[in-house]
Design an enzyme around this catalytic site. Structure first.
Site, PDB file in Angstrom:
ATOM      1  N   GLU A 169       0.816  -1.227   0.000  1.00 43.12           N
ATOM      2  CA  GLU A 169       0.000   0.000   0.000  1.00 43.12           C
ATOM      3  C   GLU A 169       0.852   1.281   0.000  1.00 43.12           C
ATOM      4  O   GLU A 169       0.370   2.342   0.404  1.00 43.12           O
ATOM      5  CB  GLU A 169      -0.947   0.005   1.212  1.00 43.12           C
ATOM      6  N   HIS A 218      -3.374   2.418   8.310  1.00 46.06           N
ATOM      7  CA  HIS A 218      -4.464   1.767   7.566  1.00 46.06           C
ATOM      8  C   HIS A 218      -4.834   0.485   8.290  1.00 46.06           C
ATOM      9  O   HIS A 218      -3.969  -0.338   8.597  1.00 46.06           O
ATOM     10  CB  HIS A 218      -4.013   1.465   6.134  1.00 46.06           C
ATOM     11  N   HIS A 278      -8.159  -2.671   8.995  1.00 47.64           N
ATOM     12  CA  HIS A 278      -9.408  -3.280   8.533  1.00 47.64           C
ATOM     13  C   HIS A 278     -10.354  -3.382   9.730  1.00 47.64           C
ATOM     14  O   HIS A 278     -10.984  -4.416   9.929  1.00 47.64           O
ATOM     15  CB  HIS A 278      -9.148  -4.668   7.950  1.00 47.64           C
ATOM     16  N   TYR A 323     -14.960  14.246  20.257  1.00 50.78           N
ATOM     17  CA  TYR A 323     -13.658  13.730  19.827  1.00 50.78           C
ATOM     18  C   TYR A 323     -13.659  13.261  18.380  1.00 50.78           C
ATOM     19  O   TYR A 323     -12.631  13.288  17.710  1.00 50.78           O
ATOM     20  CB  TYR A 323     -13.139  12.648  20.794  1.00 50.78           C
ATOM     21  N   HIS A 350     -13.302  -1.949   2.119  1.00 52.74           N
ATOM     22  CA  HIS A 350     -11.938  -2.318   2.485  1.00 52.74           C
ATOM     23  C   HIS A 350     -11.610  -1.867   3.914  1.00 52.74           C
ATOM     24  O   HIS A 350     -11.380  -2.717   4.781  1.00 52.74           O
ATOM     25  CB  HIS A 350     -10.989  -1.717   1.438  1.00 52.74           C
TER      26      HIS A 350
HETATM   27  O1  LIG Z   1      -4.185  -4.170   4.399  1.00 50.53           O
HETATM   28  C1  LIG Z   1      -3.452  -4.573   3.515  1.00 50.53           C
HETATM   29  C2  LIG Z   1      -3.743  -4.308   2.083  1.00 50.53           C
HETATM   30  O2  LIG Z   1      -4.747  -3.363   1.964  1.00 50.53           O
HETATM   31  C3  LIG Z   1      -2.217  -5.332   3.858  1.00 50.53           C
HETATM   32  O3  LIG Z   1      -1.252  -5.219   2.854  1.00 50.53           O
HETATM   33  P1  LIG Z   1       0.289  -5.423   3.194  1.00 50.53           P
HETATM   34  O4  LIG Z   1       0.414  -6.760   3.864  1.00 50.53           O
HETATM   35  O5  LIG Z   1       1.008  -5.386   1.867  1.00 50.53           O
HETATM   36  O6  LIG Z   1       0.690  -4.301   4.106  1.00 50.53           O
HETATM   37 ZN   LIG Z   2      -6.018  -3.134   3.600  1.00 53.85          ZN
END
Ligand SMILES: O=C(CO)COP(=O)(O)O
Ligand SMILES: [Zn+2]
Length: 211
Positions: free
Chosen positions: A73, A92, A94, A119, A159
């Site tokens: 990323e 980033h 999930h 906040y 995502h």
């Molecule tokens: O969240 C991810 C892809 O969106 C993880 O990717 P990486 O393992 O390459 O960091």
């Molecule tokens: Zn991701």
């Protein structure tokens, strides 16, 4: 902070985020700006098991100089630093509830997480949803650059969240605040929720902005 201290801090935050289920498996990635480049998490690494000596180091032009192979990323992270020059770190994840909102067809793409707490306004601000792109695709970069000057956080459709911070700690705090507010939004769906009004938001933006 010395580079060694930044490396340790990044490992600690990875462990804490993973340990609280803010991201699972080998998902998620973190980057931090250094005086002589960037430190990023290796691709396919578990945020809970990072090794400070194996983090990927990049030069100021984002060329790999040492450590394991960097996250796929990089275009996503780089676009935030370019579009928002005050950025010192990008996170980033999930995380479950923010990702849930990124999947719901009726989430407002201009304002995915309404201002229901102070906040949320202070740390996160308004969160747009960016159109779906394949994980790791450079196609995400122009989408991020377009919104980064005015937004510290985005949701990648179907995502997950991405946030930029004024420090590594601040970026993590923003990612946590975003996820917990997303959880509140999902928990209170269908209930008569009172949002902060324009006056209340302006007062927070004027005096307490942390992004
Ligand atoms: O969240 C991810 C892809 O969106 C993880 O990717 P990486 O393992 O390459 O960091
Ligand atoms: Zn991701």
């Amino acid at each position: 902070m010395t580079e060694a201290e930044v490396r340790e801090r990044l490992v600690q935050w990875g462990r804490l985020l993973f340990g609280r289920n803010f991201t699972v498996g080998s998902s998620g990635n973190i980057s931090v700006r250094l005086e002589d480049g960037f430190l990023v998490t290796p691709t396919n690494s578990c945020l809970g098991l990072l090794d400070s000596t194996k983090l990927s180091k990049l030069d100021p032009e984002w060329r790999h100089v040492s450590g394991d192979k960097p996250t796929k990323e990089l275009p996503l992270h780089r676009a935030f630093y370019e579009g928002r020059p005050q950025t010192q770190a990008v996170v980033h994840l999930h995380s479950t509830f923010a990702t849930a909102l990124s999947c719901l067809a009726d989430t407002d793409p201009a304002d995915a997480i309404p201002p229901i707490t102070p906040y949320m306004v202070m740390r996160v601000g308004r969160v747009p949803v960016l159109p779906y792109t394949v994980p790791g695709s450079p196609d995400v970069a122009p989408l991020v650059r377009a919104v980064a000057p005015d937004h510290a956080a985005v949701l990648l459709a179907n995502h997950g969240p991405v946030v930029a911070g004024l420090s590594l700690d601040a970026a993590v705090f923003t990612a946590e605040e975003l996820e917990e507010t997303a959880k509140l939004v999902v928990l209170t769906r269908g209930l008569n929720v009172r949002h902060l009004d324009a006056h209340q938001i302006a007062a927070l933006d004027a005096s307490f902005k942390l992004r």
